[in-house]
Design a protein around this motif. Structure first.
Motif, PDB file in Angstrom:
ATOM      1  N   SER A 203      11.213  28.179  -2.990  1.00 40.20           N
ATOM      2  CA  SER A 203      11.916  29.085  -2.990  1.00 40.20           C
ATOM      3  C   SER A 203      11.120  30.034  -1.400  1.00 40.20           C
ATOM      4  N   VAL A 204      10.108  29.002  -1.122  1.00 38.10           N
ATOM      5  CA  VAL A 204      10.182  28.928   0.290  1.00 38.10           C
ATOM      6  C   VAL A 204      10.941  29.279   1.433  1.00 38.10           C
ATOM      7  N   TYR A 205      11.824  27.669   1.018  1.00 35.03           N
ATOM      8  CA  TYR A 205      12.997  27.326   2.510  1.00 35.03           C
ATOM      9  C   TYR A 205      13.795  28.270   1.931  1.00 35.03           C
ATOM     10  N   ALA A 206      14.499  28.928   0.261  1.00 32.61           N
ATOM     11  CA  ALA A 206      15.412  29.456   0.535  1.00 32.61           C
ATOM     12  C   ALA A 206      14.967  30.889   1.055  1.00 32.61           C
ATOM     13  N   ASP A 207      13.499  31.243   0.569  1.00 32.42           N
ATOM     14  CA  ASP A 207      13.424  33.208   1.614  1.00 32.42           C
ATOM     15  C   ASP A 207      13.517  33.022   2.771  1.00 32.42           C
ATOM     16  N   ALA A 208      13.379  31.806   3.529  1.00 34.98           N
ATOM     17  CA  ALA A 208      13.962  31.157   4.783  1.00 34.98           C
ATOM     18  C   ALA A 208      15.511  31.004   5.397  1.00 34.98           C
ATOM     19  N   GLY A 209      15.954  31.078   4.454  1.00 32.40           N
ATOM     20  CA  GLY A 209      17.594  31.000   4.509  1.00 32.40           C
ATOM     21  C   GLY A 209      18.333  29.549   4.452  1.00 32.40           C
ATOM     22  N   ILE A 210      16.958  28.620   4.010  1.00 33.59           N
ATOM     23  CA  ILE A 210      17.240  27.484   3.839  1.00 33.59           C
ATOM     24  C   ILE A 210      17.263  26.754   2.242  1.00 33.59           C
ATOM     25  N   PRO A 211      18.231  26.872   1.807  1.00 31.93           N
ATOM     26  CA  PRO A 211      18.293  26.319   0.230  1.00 31.93           C
ATOM     27  C   PRO A 211      18.434  24.973   0.083  1.00 31.93           C
ATOM     28  N   LEU A 212      17.568  23.778  -0.664  1.00 34.15           N
ATOM     29  CA  LEU A 212      17.348  22.778  -0.648  1.00 34.15           C
ATOM     30  C   LEU A 212      18.304  22.037  -1.967  1.00 34.15           C
ATOM     31  N   SER A 213      19.718  21.122  -1.044  1.00 38.75           N
ATOM     32  CA  SER A 213      20.206  20.694  -2.271  1.00 38.75           C
ATOM     33  C   SER A 213      19.497  20.166  -3.643  1.00 38.75           C
ATOM     34  N   ALA A 214      20.235  19.737  -4.155  1.00 34.05           N
ATOM     35  CA  ALA A 214      19.239  19.122  -5.308  1.00 34.05           C
ATOM     36  C   ALA A 214      19.320  17.721  -5.159  1.00 34.05           C
TER      37      ALA A 214
END
Length: 334
Positions: A203-214
């Protein structure tokens, strides 16, 4: 030979049951008879068995503790926390492990049937949750340490930590030192802590605009080998990464080993973060940055909860949560 309750009864010319009533203050007794029994006890120097007295009062002053194995690297800290509280209140601890599988559980079940302890602390061994929940439903007071009871709907009182927040702290730290391509090596998917730690980090990476791939979230089993194997697999498949967040310290040790074997440096090329802060974490090469679980405090809290229940307090119907903290060491140093 030690003086027995039968010796007291014979000298006082009463039954053993009468002596027991005097010792435990139970039942209505003629004061003259009770005084005679007390005088004989003093004369003979009879010291009643603490266990016998407690059993007569319906209490053993013993707490059981069921754990998977003593080889888990953080088990000693939890045990010490529980023992510190129990010993201070003159309780004993009866420890059960599941090293021998079904044989161990049969031995444990026999002690439950014999009412050898007043209540139970549990770090849930694999595959026993339904049995433990059934014991709780039948009236055995217990407290679960860690978060496994989430699987059974939260019916058992639980002491846990802030897995989601701890993982989020790890993500904030890695972002703060400029690591934008992390891998995550999880614990087993059936554990509640695994989902919490995964969600907190992602969630932190997504909020920073860096969603992590599966493909950046790799399944582990909390062992050193899964850290080694997952890093090797990532290198072989060409996944670029500059950080690794592992769901426990053992898998982080394995990850650091594989990174260094590949010719990369920690933390220069890859920063590594673990979870638990077991004693070995501070002595790894490099020393491991990790989320510190309050393991001893969790053992203490679980024991206090159970002892308070013995004195009449209801068992809590919501988890007792002790916050995790974040410990920065050389594995992520700038």
């Amino acid at each position: 030979m030690p003086i027995t309750i039968a010796d007291v009864a014979a000298r006082a010319k009463v039954s053993k049951t009468t002596v027991s009533r005097v010792l435990n203050g139970k039942g209505e007794l003629d004061e003259t008879t009770a005084a005679r029994v007390r005088a004989v006890i003093e004369e003979l120097g009879y010291v009643p068995s603490a266990r016998a007295v407690n059993l007569a009062r319906g209490r053993t002053r013993v707490v059981g503790m069921l754990v998977p194995s003593l080889t888990w690297p953080w088990m000693g800290e939890v045990l010490q926390g529980a023992v510190d509280v129990l010993e201070a209140e003159n309780y004993g601890l009866l420890l059960f492990t599941c090293n021998r599988g079904d044989d161990s559980m049969r031995q444990f079940a026999a002690q439950v049937a014999a009412k050898s302890f007043d209540g139970l602390l549990v770090i849930e061994p694999e595959g026993t949750l339904d049995y433990i929940a059934n014991l709780h439903a039948r009236g055995l007071p217990m407290v679960l340490i860690d978060d496994r009871d989430q699987i059974s709907g939260g019916s058992i009182p639980t002491v846990g930590t802030t897995n989601h927040t701890g993982a989020a702290d790890a993500a904030h730290h890695l972002l703060g030192i400029g690591r934008h391509k992390p891998l995550v090596i999880t614990g087993p998917s059936r554990f509640g802590c695994t989902q919490q730690r995964t969600d907190g980090f992602l969630s932190v990476y997504a909020d920073a605009g860096i969603p992590l791939s599966a493909d950046r979230v790799m399944l582990g089993d909390f062992k050193v080998g899964c850290g080694v194997d997952n890093i090797r697999q990532a290198i072989e498949t060409g996944i670029e990464f500059d950080a690794v967040f592992c769901h426990n310290d053992l898998s982080a040790f394995g990850a650091m080993q594989a990174i260094q074997e590949s010719g990369r440096s920690v933390p220069g090329d890859v920063a590594v973060v673990g979870f638990d802060d077991i004693p070995m974490a501070a002595h790894a090469k490099p020393a491991l940055t990790t989320v510190h679980q309050p393991l001893r405090e969790m053992g203490e809290a679980a024991a206090r909860t159970l002892l308070a229940h013995f004195e009449g307090a209801p068992l809590p119907n919501r988890p007792t949560i002790i916050p995790a903290t974040f410990t920065v060491r050389d594995s992520t140093a700038a």
